[in-house]
Design an enzyme around this catalytic site. Structure first.
Site, PDB file in Angstrom:
ATOM      1  N   GLN A 133      40.207  49.004  47.697  1.00 41.48           N
ATOM      2  CA  GLN A 133      39.471  47.953  48.344  1.00 41.48           C
ATOM      3  C   GLN A 133      39.637  48.094  49.856  1.00 41.48           C
ATOM      4  OE1 GLN A 133      41.850  44.445  47.235  1.00 41.48           O
ATOM      5  NE2 GLN A 133      40.996  44.575  44.922  1.00 41.48           N
ATOM      6  N   HIS A 197      44.110  44.418  48.590  1.00 39.13           N
ATOM      7  CA  HIS A 197      44.649  43.194  49.416  1.00 39.13           C
ATOM      8  C   HIS A 197      44.725  43.446  50.933  1.00 39.13           C
ATOM      9  CE1 HIS A 197      45.633  40.714  45.688  1.00 39.13           C
ATOM     10  NE2 HIS A 197      44.641  41.222  45.663  1.00 39.13           N
ATOM     11  N   GLU A 292      40.527  29.928  46.137  1.00 40.18           N
ATOM     12  CA  GLU A 292      40.745  28.605  46.852  1.00 40.18           C
ATOM     13  C   GLU A 292      40.120  28.385  48.088  1.00 40.18           C
ATOM     14  OE1 GLU A 292      44.979  28.378  46.143  1.00 40.18           O
ATOM     15  OE2 GLU A 292      45.306  28.700  48.289  1.00 40.18           O
ATOM     16  N   TYR A 302      50.644  27.760  52.750  1.00 33.56           N
ATOM     17  CA  TYR A 302      49.693  27.515  51.694  1.00 33.56           C
ATOM     18  C   TYR A 302      50.346  28.194  50.396  1.00 33.56           C
ATOM     19  CZ  TYR A 302      46.767  25.694  55.356  1.00 33.56           C
ATOM     20  OH  TYR A 302      46.429  25.191  56.476  1.00 33.56           O
ATOM     21  N   TYR A 313      46.620  37.855  36.023  1.00 35.29           N
ATOM     22  CA  TYR A 313      45.205  38.825  35.391  1.00 35.29           C
ATOM     23  C   TYR A 313      45.738  39.266  34.056  1.00 35.29           C
ATOM     24  CZ  TYR A 313      43.011  39.146  39.887  1.00 35.29           C
ATOM     25  OH  TYR A 313      42.359  38.994  41.061  1.00 35.29           O
TER      26      TYR A 313
END
Length: 421
Positions: A133, A197, A292, A302, A313
């Site tokens: 990523q 991430h 979210e 959070y 997953y």
């Protein structure tokens, strides 16, 4: 559509009662257009999400927190592919001349004209770690671009021992062929040898401060760092445009805390947008059933990985399935199953007056743009746009005439315009 008063977003910091359901006039305006560029729509009022949830035993903290009533645009919507042949484009930014800056994850930044001419890669950018990523991520114009031509971008920076998200800035040449005076103004810590991430979306606030979103790097051993104020991982960051730390950041002066931190407890935030009223909204990837939308406020927690909607997953509960905990914030909205959100923006344009103030969220997994009708601090309606394209939508923006532009995260990535003829 039911009418009721909403409960506070947080058990720790009640914020008063907010009207959750739209007034009749607001709902009619939200539904005052039909057609979704190639997709059949549910009846207005029925949620657009009809699949069974991944976590059927979990219940939302307040009504309307998930599966908002469907709204429909009553207009003929069309889309056109303006450019293609891009390699996994990630971020786009509108230039004053109506052309677009577009990043490609392998490390290229290009200018694409409004009529689809794709420029050569812009020279001068630092090396990126384009694994998994990682790579070249978001790009935005500086607040004084018209006078200084400064742009900002985030990327996975290769470092000794691994990589991490960094943010750099530089001056775009008048002819758009190179970036000069490049300087790295923020480096997320710690360095970690991974490929997931990284975050990372960028947004300037009205006061000129820069928000940066970061992931917690995904791996099980890294997850707890989202709760660690001595780590940038899993945080939203706020710095000045030159990389210095604003004096009013919430953790300035706290022993053991990194002063750049604005909020904590995030999993992988890939979208951020500053509302017209100055509030900061973010969207983050959950696991299975936990994407979210958050109102991202100074100093608040959070929850991740201690609190989350959805499941792992691989299956099974996340931290015993806890979805609420004292001292943590509830998401304004969540998707179960997930849409895998990318970038997002608030709509402000003349082409779709019924969308004014709506939140547009790019969807990767479900290959659409989610239009969320916002009233107060709540989502009161949802529509899925651009479903007929069939590509993973990475980022979304609004053009000068109010048309919506998007990029697709594919080997043959596209720049697409959504409009009404």
């Amino acid at each position: 559509m039911p009418f009721f008063a909403a409960r506070p977003l947080s058990r720790r910091t009640p914020r008063g009662r907010l009207v959750l359901a739209a007034s009749l006039a607001t709902l009619l305006a939200a539904c005052n257009m039909t057609g979704s560029a190639g997709a059949a729509q549910s009846e207005p009022g029925d949620p657009v999400e009809t699949r069974p949830p991944n976590a059927p035993n979990q219940t939302p903290a307040f009504e309307g927190q998930t599966r908002a009533p469907g709204v429909t645009t009553e207009a003929t919507l069309s889309h056109t592919v303006v450019a293609e042949g891009l390699s996994h484009p990630w971020g786009l930014a509108l230039l004053p001349d109506g052309n677009w800056l577009v990043t490609e994850r392998p490390g290229r930044l290009r200018i694409i004209t409004a009529d689809g001419q794709v420029g050569e890669p812009i020279a001068g950018l630092p090396e990126v770690d384009a694994r998994g990523q990682g790579g070249l991520l978001d790009v935005i114009l500086g607040p004084d671009f018209s006078s200084d031509r400064r742009i900002y971008w985030s990327y996975a920076e290769p470092r000794e021992g691994g990589n991490a998200t960094s943010v750099a800035r530089g001056v775009l040449s008048d002819d758009g062929t190179r970036v000069d005076d490049v300087e790295v103004i923020f480096r997320a810590l710690p360095t970690y040898d991974g490929d997931k991430h990284f975050g990372s979306s960028l947004a300037f606030a009205p006061d000129g401060t820069l928000f940066i979103t970061l992931g917690e790097r995904s791996d099980t051993q890294m997850r707890p760092q989202a709760q660690d104020l001595g780590s940038h991982m899993g945080k939203t960051i706020r710095i000045n445009a030159d990389g210095s730390v604003p004096d009013d950041n919430p953790f300035v002066g706290r022993e053991g805390a990194l002063p750049e931190i604005w909020s904590l407890g995030h999993r992988n935030v890939q979208g951020i947008a500053v509302a017209p009223d100055g509030q900061v909204w973010t969207v983050e990837h959950g696991t299975r059933g936990g994407d979210e939308i958050n109102l991202d406020r100074a100093g608040l927690n959070y929850g991740w990985p201690e609190v989350a909607y959805g499941i792992e997953y691989r299956g099974g509960e996340i931290n015993e399935g806890i979805t609420q905990k004292e001292g943590t914030e509830q998401p304004v909205y969540y998707w179960d199953p997930v849409i895998a959100p990318g970038g997002m923006t608030f709509y402000d344009g003349a082409m779709f007056p019924g969308w004014q103030g709506n939140l547009l969220v790019a969807g990767l997994k479900e290959r659409h743009i989610a239009r969320l009708v916002i009233e107060g601090d709540r989502v009161v309606g949802e529509e899925r746009l651009l479903t007929g394209l069939g590509d993973r939508i990475r980022d979304v923006a609004v053009g000068p005439d109010g048309a919506v532009w998007a990029i697709t995260d594919e080997d043959n990535g596209k720049l697409v315009r959504l409009f009404t003829p």
